[in-house]
Write an enzyme that holds these catalytic residues in place. Structure first.
Site, PDB file in Angstrom:
ATOM      1  N   GLY A 140       0.725  -1.166   0.036  1.00 31.79           N
ATOM      2  CA  GLY A 140       0.011  -0.008  -0.051  1.00 31.79           C
ATOM      3  C   GLY A 140       0.949   1.264  -0.149  1.00 31.79           C
ATOM      4  O   GLY A 140       0.795   2.425  -0.607  1.00 31.79           O
ATOM      5  N   HIS A 178      -0.190  10.288  -3.521  1.00 36.37           N
ATOM      6  CA  HIS A 178       0.514  10.502  -2.417  1.00 36.37           C
ATOM      7  C   HIS A 178       2.184  10.569  -3.076  1.00 36.37           C
ATOM      8  O   HIS A 178       2.654   9.705  -3.623  1.00 36.37           O
ATOM      9  CB  HIS A 178       0.494   9.540  -1.488  1.00 36.37           C
ATOM     10  CG  HIS A 178       1.503   9.648  -0.318  1.00 36.37           C
ATOM     11  ND1 HIS A 178       2.665   9.028  -0.205  1.00 36.37           N
ATOM     12  CD2 HIS A 178       1.336  10.339   0.852  1.00 36.37           C
ATOM     13  CE1 HIS A 178       3.184   9.314   1.093  1.00 36.37           C
ATOM     14  NE2 HIS A 178       2.253  10.220   2.034  1.00 36.37           N
ATOM     15  N   GLU A 189      -1.076  14.486   0.890  1.00 37.93           N
ATOM     16  CA  GLU A 189       0.367  14.899   0.697  1.00 37.93           C
ATOM     17  C   GLU A 189       0.472  14.611  -0.777  1.00 37.93           C
ATOM     18  O   GLU A 189       1.475  13.610  -1.026  1.00 37.93           O
ATOM     19  CB  GLU A 189       1.142  14.022   1.560  1.00 37.93           C
ATOM     20  CG  GLU A 189       0.788  14.230   3.097  1.00 37.93           C
ATOM     21  CD  GLU A 189       1.451  13.231   4.038  1.00 37.93           C
ATOM     22  OE1 GLU A 189       1.512  12.264   3.870  1.00 37.93           O
ATOM     23  OE2 GLU A 189       1.783  13.634   4.989  1.00 37.93           O
ATOM     24  N   GLU A 216       6.572  17.956   0.506  1.00 39.52           N
ATOM     25  CA  GLU A 216       7.394  17.258   1.533  1.00 39.52           C
ATOM     26  C   GLU A 216       8.693  16.956   1.387  1.00 39.52           C
ATOM     27  O   GLU A 216       9.107  16.837   0.111  1.00 39.52           O
ATOM     28  CB  GLU A 216       6.417  16.037   1.972  1.00 39.52           C
ATOM     29  CG  GLU A 216       6.767  15.294   2.942  1.00 39.52           C
ATOM     30  CD  GLU A 216       6.074  13.806   3.005  1.00 39.52           C
ATOM     31  OE1 GLU A 216       4.953  13.764   2.652  1.00 39.52           O
ATOM     32  OE2 GLU A 216       6.548  13.229   3.821  1.00 39.52           O
ATOM     33  N   CYS A 274      10.586  14.567   2.175  1.00 40.93           N
ATOM     34  CA  CYS A 274      10.556  13.284   1.795  1.00 40.93           C
ATOM     35  C   CYS A 274      10.206  12.926   0.490  1.00 40.93           C
ATOM     36  O   CYS A 274      10.868  11.885  -0.278  1.00 40.93           O
ATOM     37  CB  CYS A 274       9.792  12.226   2.589  1.00 40.93           C
ATOM     38  SG  CYS A 274      10.318  11.942   4.288  1.00 40.93           S
ATOM     39  N   CYS A 289       9.055  11.021   9.286  1.00 42.08           N
ATOM     40  CA  CYS A 289       9.664  10.408   8.271  1.00 42.08           C
ATOM     41  C   CYS A 289      10.799  11.007   7.718  1.00 42.08           C
ATOM     42  O   CYS A 289      11.950  10.860   6.985  1.00 42.08           O
ATOM     43  CB  CYS A 289       8.696  10.042   7.174  1.00 42.08           C
ATOM     44  SG  CYS A 289       7.590  11.466   6.630  1.00 42.08           S
ATOM     45  N   CYS A 290      10.685  12.471   7.633  1.00 44.91           N
ATOM     46  CA  CYS A 290      11.718  13.500   7.083  1.00 44.91           C
ATOM     47  C   CYS A 290      13.036  13.540   7.667  1.00 44.91           C
ATOM     48  O   CYS A 290      13.978  13.432   6.843  1.00 44.91           O
ATOM     49  CB  CYS A 290      10.827  14.800   6.612  1.00 44.91           C
ATOM     50  SG  CYS A 290       9.495  14.874   5.898  1.00 44.91           S
TER      51      CYS A 290
END
Lengths: 678, 678
Positions: free
Chosen positions: B218, B296, B348, B364, B366, B444-445
């Site tokens: 996913g 995303h 996002e 973002e 990431c 995450c970033c």
């Protein structure tokens, strides 16, 4: 001060002449009101059912059959979806409540519009339908006067337990407004008496007296409505209850926080570091300490309108000063050029000062209707043309734009810039519809337009003992009682397209009185003829003419009305380097239908010539303005998004501008009000 | 084609010189990695706990104590709040799972950054901490190889039941990437073996063979990671599993629709009239039929990177062509000038082509890290400088801007225009923070920046048998095996501030090989010295120098690097009439700290002179550019928002511009990249 307090005309004092507004009123009478009635009865194919009349019938049945229970229970899952109860199986409805918790008010707004329409244009058939509807509604009233189908059906222990969210006092307010209007229009008092009984019950529950609760509406509306009841009945208890609601609002600790809140949620109450919780509801502070328009824009306007009513009738200077501050905050910091307010869809609310994005605007139709309510009430307190200027601006632009030219579809949201693919593909602009839908599940806007337009003379003119105020120069016959004599004026004007207003006194009886004519803010030069014989005085934008009016007295005003470019306050970031075009009170816009795609590639020459030409849109003839502009020469196709700067070149082009209120009547297309200036 | 396929250097082939990138790598080593470790262990005061290492320990305890249950149960209420389980009482934690469902991956990204750091800079103490952490993680692995603490703790019957939302294969992917990196850095294979066992278990569950499930991630990530495992181990089954995931994606009927979906929800799956459901996950169509970057943005980049890996290794032309289309869609229609992508916070995600608003950008960090992954993989397939240009752009602007100059705070969202009060007061911009926070709950970033920067040589250089590709001109010593000889280059450059690149061959052994040096896209003129003795060839933006390299061979490139204004494709509505400033690959911006409030009142003269001066920001010396501009003369204070147009007047002013990556290092203030052009 006191001398300039005024009251709206009753509709029987005015008879509209053929023309712009008569056409709009006829549209409401012929298109909107019948369509609304079908909607209220779930008879419109393809539209989500309203369940409004059904709920009244169900509640009536519960009462008849003694099925009203005390213990409250409802479909919480449904509630979670935005205050709405949806049927599990739409094909097999149960004997229960469906729709929004505030669905009852749809009837009330309809009956109010019907009442005005009957005043303007008697119609026995419509009156019969209305009387029967009133019978249904009154059959849903409890013995104690309570009348809200959501709780009568779901269990009475829930009633008045969550004023913050559940709209009971809002629904009461609309019922009261509709009832007063219907009483004035027809002389029939069945609905008015029902509203009075309900108001009396509310007065038993809430009030300053010991033992009564200190609550106030989560969605304001009852404040204004109680004042109308007071003005209709002369009974001061209604005014006192309205003032009580105004005075309690925002006191700490919050009454709402003490509510059992039977549903276990608070939708919008948010506290921040400055303890400005309940801003959404304008209940973050006592109203006299509020100086910035915040929160849900419709709620704000309804509150401020109620405050202005109470301030006027109780001669309360601190409340009046709060109204003035909130007015200034609204129109000098938070209003679009179209008279739209509430720039963010998050909470359908005001954003911070000068934050007025054009393409994500919320700008709800109802909020501008509310601004007109507020403006007229400020005008009633003090005849200052700033109020009427804004009233006119909101009316001719956002409110009219909220309805299609054929009266068959409506906008809830009124953006100043639209790119259809953004509305389809960008969730941030999903609320910005490029074409008017037929109706809305949460159907506040269309009925609000209907009741405003059909009662427009009450906004166009106000009066006091000896003065008739002409705010909007609406064409028609206006009568006024002056002592035991009746003054009668025939007003001819082609507003909003021409600045000439002819006023003929055609009363048989001569009267000594004052006519106060507004000098519109958009007009830089004006002249008047035939006014020599009157005492003349210019004050706060009104020309007061005092003297003896005799049959055949003709005067005329000529307000220069030339198309003109406007700029926004430089603090409005979104409009920097851009101009808008207006003619008189009417804001113009550019549409793709006339100018092709990519309106952002256009820039206009504000010093250029403006050409006017009448043209047809959907069968309506409107003045279209052609301005001098330039279109960016297409860049050679490149494979990269960003390239070293080269001086842009532009080709001369004529940009065709149409009245903003006429946009989106030719299918889905781009639109913009603000254009880059060269 | 085939000849230009290349592979990243291993980190041991490169040793960074003092200077720009060495400083950044040291910042990551000294600041970010230790801070991250404290975060993973919930030791940072004031920061929301991560629970990451705690979850591994809890899972290990469950295994040790035989407490792993089959029957799945979790805190659904917690899940509803964005995939996160929050403790009821933070003071009394239970032996259960807390945090985001994908929290395991925080360790994996940390260990990956640690691995790169150890390669660049051996550190026994750090390695000991890492070894111990690996012990904790490996103790949380089930006998069958499965390793995801969320299901080990909550009950195994839930595992692999909701691939759409629950991130198991994503967490596996990060574990595998970290394991490969740690193996390369230290030679220790404990974590790699754990990852292989987990991969083997996944391969038993999913695959083309009968009886295996046809699922796929996913949130993409496993695709790339399996390829790295293949490249580290040479075992084709990992490549095959990666290809299987790529090939299954988007096939109809959707595998995901057949999942039991034990949690009863689907977050982002939306179907529209074109049956483009699962766009958010890039699973709306088979990948070879996708031609627009959607959904995303991080997920998209990870998928496309995996696709490029598989295309390269399996020589799959249709897959390669899909990668090219998705690349073009991303960088030619949906990328900011800063190399940021994903312009909407809703999901996002990517918005529609050319919809690149500056002030509501999501952008973002990431996603730009992912774009760099994708770019390098495209470069590995075909040495075309377009890929390296974008890689460089994303790196020097969005990725660097994602971290404060002192390495102590981070951006998740990287807007191109900021008004601090809008971020505070306008819910539509609540995601646009004006100052970098210390960390994020969904972290995450920061780790993504850490692992990218500490492995930067793997992006700066790639190689194949006989060619060394220099993509980013990163200064340092580069070695390369050519047959049985070792080539060694000393590269000196002051990128990104100077365009001069000196390359000295300092290998003792002479080698016959090709050096391919990228000619940057931002450079209009360039010259090279000392290259006469080589065969020279310019192809797709690379200068190929083939011949015999002997000790003392000195060549140099001089890429003209002058500050230059840029304009956006005219279809980018938000940038029309505006310009941005770049020097080489570095985008500049104007900040309030240098230019006062109300940056929107400025306009710049693109033909004007640009003055360069070195200046200090937070102790870092950077070239600041001063450009000629004008500031709107303040309007006389007016009481109305809209006034008839008057020619605006401007006063000459110098506008000071700083590198975009250095913004928001001097407190909260306004910032803009795009400025109106005169």
């Amino acid at each position: 001060m006191k001398h300039s307090v005024s009251y709206p005309l009753t509709l029987s004092q005015f008879q509209a002449s053929e023309g712009f507004w008569k056409d709009k009123m006829e549209l409401v009478r012929k298109e909107v009101i019948p369509y609304q009635w079908d909607m209220l009865n779930d008879r419109v194919e393809g539209a989500a059912p309203s369940y409004c009349m059904r709920n009244y019938k169900t509640a009536g049945k519960y009462i008849r059959e003694n099925k009203v229970e005390d213990s409250f229970s409802n479909n919480l899952e449904g509630m979670y979806r935005g205050f709405q109860v949806l049927p599990k199986d739409p094909e097999n409805l149960e004997d229960t409540f469906y729709g929004f918790v505030f669905q009852d008010s749809d009837f009330s707004k309809w009956i109010e519009a019907v009442a005005y329409s009957l005043s303007n244009h008697p119609d026995a058939e419509l009156e019969k339908i209305a009387d029967e509807a009133i019978d249904v509604v009154c059959a849903a009233q409890l013995e104690n006067g309570y009348l809200d189908t959501y709780f009568i059906i779901n269990g009475m222990s829930g009633h008045f337990q969550n004023l913050t969210d559940l709209h009971e006092l809002y629904c009461f307010g609309h019922l009261a407004e509709g009832a007063v209007a219907y009483y004035h229009a027809t002389g029939k008092d069945k609905l008015l008496k029902a509203a009075m009984r309900y108001a009396d019950y509310i007065g038993q529950c809430f009030g300053p007296e010991e033992g009564k609760r200190k609550g106030y509406p989560g969605h304001e509306e009852a404040e204004m409505a109680l004042v109308r009841m007071y003005e209709a009945t002369g009974d001061e208890k209604y005014l006192n209850l309205s003032r009580f609601f105004v005075d309690e609002r925002g006191k700490k600790p919050y009454y709402w926080d003490s509510e059992p809140s039977c549903h276990g949620f608070r939708f919008w109450a948010k506290r921040d570091e400055n303890d400005e919780g309940y801003q959404y509801h304008q209940a973050h502070r006592p109203v006299r300490e509020q100086d910035e328009a915040v929160g849900h824009a419709v709620r704000a306007m309804y509150l401020y309108s109620g405050m202005a009513d109470v301030a006027r009738l109780t001669d309360d200077e601190t409340l009046r000063e709060a109204c003035r501050k909130l007015w200034r905050s609204t129109v000098r910091e938070k209003m679009y050029i179209t008279g739209a307010i509430g720039s963010t869809h998050v909470g359908e609310a005001f954003s911070f000062p000068f934050d007025l994005p054009n393409d994500t605007a919320y700008a709800e139709t109802c909020a501008s209707v509310g601004l007109i309510f507020f403006a007229r009430r400020m005008l009633q307190m003090e005849a200052d043309s700033e109020y009427a200027d804004i009233m006119e601006k909101a009316l001719y632009n956002t409110v009219l734009g909220g309805m299609a030219l054929d009266g068959k579809s409506f906008f809830y949201v009124n953006p100043l810039e639209v790119l259809p693919q953004a509305s389809r593909k960008d969730a941030r602009k999903a609320h910005v519809l490029p074409v008017r839908p037929k109706w809305f599940g949460c159907a506040c806007c269309p009925p609000n337009i209907a009741r405003l337009i059909s009662s427009l003379p009450m906004y166009a003119y106000t009066e006091n003992e000896d003065t008739l105020f002409m705010h909007l120069h609406m064409a028609g016959k206006v009568s006024k009682q002056v002592g035991d004599k009746t003054a009668l004026f025939q007003v001819n004007s082609n507003m909003p397209w021409h600045g000439k207003v002819d006023i003929c006194y055609c009363g048989r009886e001569s009267t000594d009185m004052t006519l106060a004519v507004r000098i519109p803010g958009w007009c830089e030069k004006w002249q008047a003829e035939g006014i020599e014989k009157f005492d003349q005085r210019i004050e706060k934008g009104y020309c007061y003419l005092t003297g003896t009016w005799t049959e055949g007295t003709n005067i005329s005003f000529c307000f220069e009305m030339v198309p003109r470019f406007y700029q926004a306050d430089e603090r409005v970031r979104e409009d920097i380097g851009k101009v808008a075009l207006m003619k008189g009170p009417v804001v113009y816009c550019a549409e793709e239908a006339d100018n092709g795609k990519n309106l952002h590639l256009l820039q206009v020459i504000p010093e250029g010539e403006i050409r006017e030409e009448w043209s047809d849109i959907l069968g309506i003839t409107l003045p279209v303005l052609s301005i001098q502009g330039e279109r960016k020469t297409p860049a050679s196709t490149l494979n990269t998004l960003y390239t070293p700067y080269e001086k842009n070149t532009y080709e001369a082009t004529e940009v065709k501008m149409i009245p903003y209120f006429a946009w989106a009547n030719r299918g889905e297309n781009e639109m913009t009000v603000w254009l880059r200036q060269k």
